[in-house]
Design a protein around this motif. Structure first.
Motif, PDB file in Angstrom:
ATOM      1  N   PHE A 101       0.844  -1.178   0.000  1.00  0.00           N
ATOM      2  CA  PHE A 101       0.000   0.000   0.000  1.00  0.00           C
ATOM      3  C   PHE A 101       0.886   1.237   0.000  1.00  0.00           C
ATOM      4  CE2 PHE A 101       0.951   0.287   4.476  1.00  0.00           C
ATOM      5  CZ  PHE A 101       0.824   1.635   4.775  1.00  0.00           C
ATOM      6  N   LYS A 102       0.353   2.334  -0.458  1.00  0.00           N
ATOM      7  CA  LYS A 102       1.001   3.636  -0.370  1.00  0.00           C
ATOM      8  C   LYS A 102      -0.084   4.664  -0.094  1.00  0.00           C
ATOM      9  CE  LYS A 102       4.265   6.789  -2.214  1.00  0.00           C
ATOM     10  NZ  LYS A 102       5.548   6.833  -2.843  1.00  0.00           N
ATOM     11  N   LYS A 103       0.195   5.515   0.878  1.00  0.00           N
ATOM     12  CA  LYS A 103      -0.767   6.529   1.271  1.00  0.00           C
ATOM     13  C   LYS A 103      -0.018   7.838   1.504  1.00  0.00           C
ATOM     14  CE  LYS A 103      -4.190   7.379   4.897  1.00  0.00           C
ATOM     15  NZ  LYS A 103      -4.782   6.828   6.119  1.00  0.00           N
ATOM     16  N   VAL A 104      -0.552   8.924   0.961  1.00  0.00           N
ATOM     17  CA  VAL A 104       0.020  10.251   1.148  1.00  0.00           C
ATOM     18  C   VAL A 104      -1.079  11.143   1.714  1.00  0.00           C
ATOM     19  CG1 VAL A 104       1.113  12.223   0.027  1.00  0.00           C
ATOM     20  CG2 VAL A 104       1.615   9.904  -0.774  1.00  0.00           C
ATOM     21  N   THR A 105      -0.810  11.762   2.866  1.00  0.00           N
ATOM     22  CA  THR A 105      -1.804  12.578   3.543  1.00  0.00           C
ATOM     23  C   THR A 105      -1.194  13.919   3.925  1.00  0.00           C
ATOM     24  OG1 THR A 105      -2.699  10.541   4.503  1.00  0.00           O
ATOM     25  CG2 THR A 105      -3.494  12.617   5.412  1.00  0.00           C
ATOM     26  N   ASP A 106      -1.878  15.008   3.576  1.00  0.00           N
ATOM     27  CA  ASP A 106      -1.447  16.345   3.976  1.00  0.00           C
ATOM     28  C   ASP A 106      -2.222  16.783   5.211  1.00  0.00           C
ATOM     29  OD1 ASP A 106       0.167  16.377   1.739  1.00  0.00           O
ATOM     30  OD2 ASP A 106      -1.072  17.779   0.607  1.00  0.00           O
ATOM     31  N   PHE A 107      -1.528  17.454   6.120  1.00  0.00           N
ATOM     32  CA  PHE A 107      -2.135  17.970   7.337  1.00  0.00           C
ATOM     33  C   PHE A 107      -1.793  19.449   7.480  1.00  0.00           C
ATOM     34  CE2 PHE A 107      -1.385  13.480   8.159  1.00  0.00           C
ATOM     35  CZ  PHE A 107      -2.573  13.061   8.707  1.00  0.00           C
ATOM     36  N   ASP A 108      -2.803  20.280   7.689  1.00  0.00           N
ATOM     37  CA  ASP A 108      -2.605  21.693   7.994  1.00  0.00           C
ATOM     38  C   ASP A 108      -2.667  21.847   9.507  1.00  0.00           C
ATOM     39  OD1 ASP A 108      -2.399  22.708   5.329  1.00  0.00           O
ATOM     40  OD2 ASP A 108      -4.552  22.401   5.119  1.00  0.00           O
ATOM     41  N   ASP A 156      -1.522  23.963  13.287  1.00  0.00           N
ATOM     42  CA  ASP A 156      -1.156  25.158  14.022  1.00  0.00           C
ATOM     43  C   ASP A 156      -0.178  24.680  15.088  1.00  0.00           C
ATOM     44  OD1 ASP A 156      -1.508  26.856  16.571  1.00  0.00           O
ATOM     45  OD2 ASP A 156      -2.339  28.128  15.005  1.00  0.00           O
ATOM     46  N   VAL A 157       1.061  25.148  15.026  1.00  0.00           N
ATOM     47  CA  VAL A 157       2.091  24.709  15.965  1.00  0.00           C
ATOM     48  C   VAL A 157       2.525  25.921  16.783  1.00  0.00           C
ATOM     49  CG1 VAL A 157       4.347  23.610  16.229  1.00  0.00           C
ATOM     50  CG2 VAL A 157       2.878  22.976  14.310  1.00  0.00           C
ATOM     51  N   GLY A 158       2.052  25.980  18.004  1.00  0.00           N
ATOM     52  CA  GLY A 158       2.397  27.116  18.851  1.00  0.00           C
ATOM     53  C   GLY A 158       2.000  28.452  18.252  1.00  0.00           C
ATOM     54  N   GLY A 159       0.894  28.483  17.516  1.00  0.00           N
ATOM     55  CA  GLY A 159       0.412  29.710  16.904  1.00  0.00           C
ATOM     56  C   GLY A 159       0.931  29.957  15.503  1.00  0.00           C
ATOM     57  N   LYS A 160       1.814  29.092  14.992  1.00  0.00           N
ATOM     58  CA  LYS A 160       2.348  29.245  13.633  1.00  0.00           C
ATOM     59  C   LYS A 160       1.728  28.190  12.717  1.00  0.00           C
ATOM     60  CE  LYS A 160       6.886  30.897  15.074  1.00  0.00           C
ATOM     61  NZ  LYS A 160       8.331  30.669  14.944  1.00  0.00           N
ATOM     62  N   PRO A 161       1.349  28.582  11.499  1.00  0.00           N
ATOM     63  CA  PRO A 161       0.801  27.599  10.559  1.00  0.00           C
ATOM     64  C   PRO A 161       1.911  26.726   9.979  1.00  0.00           C
ATOM     65  CG  PRO A 161       0.926  29.744   9.516  1.00  0.00           C
ATOM     66  CD  PRO A 161       1.352  29.943  10.950  1.00  0.00           C
ATOM     67  N   LEU A 162       1.598  25.450   9.766  1.00  0.00           N
ATOM     68  CA  LEU A 162       2.548  24.515   9.168  1.00  0.00           C
ATOM     69  C   LEU A 162       1.767  23.434   8.437  1.00  0.00           C
ATOM     70  CD1 LEU A 162       5.534  23.526   8.908  1.00  0.00           C
ATOM     71  CD2 LEU A 162       5.092  22.115  10.924  1.00  0.00           C
ATOM     72  N   THR A 163       2.170  23.147   7.212  1.00  0.00           N
ATOM     73  CA  THR A 163       1.600  22.030   6.468  1.00  0.00           C
ATOM     74  C   THR A 163       2.652  20.939   6.376  1.00  0.00           C
ATOM     75  OG1 THR A 163       0.185  23.506   5.180  1.00  0.00           O
ATOM     76  CG2 THR A 163       0.561  21.309   4.280  1.00  0.00           C
ATOM     77  N   VAL A 164       2.260  19.730   6.765  1.00  0.00           N
ATOM     78  CA  VAL A 164       3.147  18.573   6.669  1.00  0.00           C
ATOM     79  C   VAL A 164       2.471  17.507   5.831  1.00  0.00           C
ATOM     80  CG1 VAL A 164       4.324  19.001   8.866  1.00  0.00           C
ATOM     81  CG2 VAL A 164       2.316  17.521   8.814  1.00  0.00           C
ATOM     82  N   ARG A 165       3.276  16.652   5.270  1.00  0.00           N
ATOM     83  CA  ARG A 165       2.779  15.541   4.460  1.00  0.00           C
ATOM     84  C   ARG A 165       3.370  14.246   4.998  1.00  0.00           C
ATOM     85  NH1 ARG A 165       3.126  16.161  -1.835  1.00  0.00           N
ATOM     86  NH2 ARG A 165       1.133  17.151  -1.372  1.00  0.00           N
ATOM     87  N   PHE A 166       2.488  13.302   5.333  1.00  0.00           N
ATOM     88  CA  PHE A 166       2.920  11.949   5.681  1.00  0.00           C
ATOM     89  C   PHE A 166       2.881  11.116   4.416  1.00  0.00           C
ATOM     90  CE2 PHE A 166       1.683  11.417  10.469  1.00  0.00           C
ATOM     91  CZ  PHE A 166       2.622  12.360  10.809  1.00  0.00           C
ATOM     92  N   GLU A 167       3.979  10.494   4.091  1.00  0.00           N
ATOM     93  CA  GLU A 167       4.049   9.571   2.959  1.00  0.00           C
ATOM     94  C   GLU A 167       4.394   8.205   3.539  1.00  0.00           C
ATOM     95  OE1 GLU A 167       6.693   8.859  -1.086  1.00  0.00           O
ATOM     96  OE2 GLU A 167       6.824  10.776  -0.048  1.00  0.00           O
ATOM     97  N   GLU A 168       3.445   7.300   3.467  1.00  0.00           N
ATOM     98  CA  GLU A 168       3.617   5.978   4.068  1.00  0.00           C
ATOM     99  C   GLU A 168       3.414   4.901   3.020  1.00  0.00           C
ATOM    100  OE1 GLU A 168       1.584   5.901   8.199  1.00  0.00           O
ATOM    101  OE2 GLU A 168       0.383   7.223   6.921  1.00  0.00           O
TER     102      GLU A 168
END
Length: 96
Positions: free
Chosen positions: A15-22, A24-36
């Motif tokens: 399987f392969k799954k890619v998920t983006d997450f928006d 808020d980290v300590g008041g700062k915006p951050l987008t991360v992507r998990f690629e599994e």
């Protein structure tokens, strides 16, 4: 006409799954992507409108423990079971 019958339950072999997450980290915006996939997982950061494996300095500044970033360990341990607006902390209150 041919009859098609499933004889056994499906057996996932890869399987392969890619998920983006928006986030808020300590008041700062951050987008991360998990690629599994079936073998391993990777974390990517959106920095200057481009994906990178390198954590921003302000994420690195949150600290390391046993050779890994505390932020990344916290994400891997918690993000898959979080719902929208749920919160987790990288440190206990007495560690700050």
């Amino acid at each position: 006409m041919a009859k098609i019958k499933l004889k056994y339950p499906p057996d996932e072999v890869y399987f392969k799954k890619v998920t983006d997450f928006d986030l808020d980290v300590g008041g700062k915006p951050l987008t991360v992507r998990f690629e599994e996939d079936s073998n391993e997982g990777y974390l990517h950061y959106m920095v200057d409108n481009d994906w990178t494996h390198e954590a921003p300095d302000w994420i690195i500044d949150l600290g390391e423990e046993d050779g890994e970033l505390i932020f990344e360990r916290t994400l891997w341990d918690n993000l898959s079971c979080m719902g929208m607006n749920d919160e987790v902390y990288t440190h206990d209150d007495d560690e700050l």
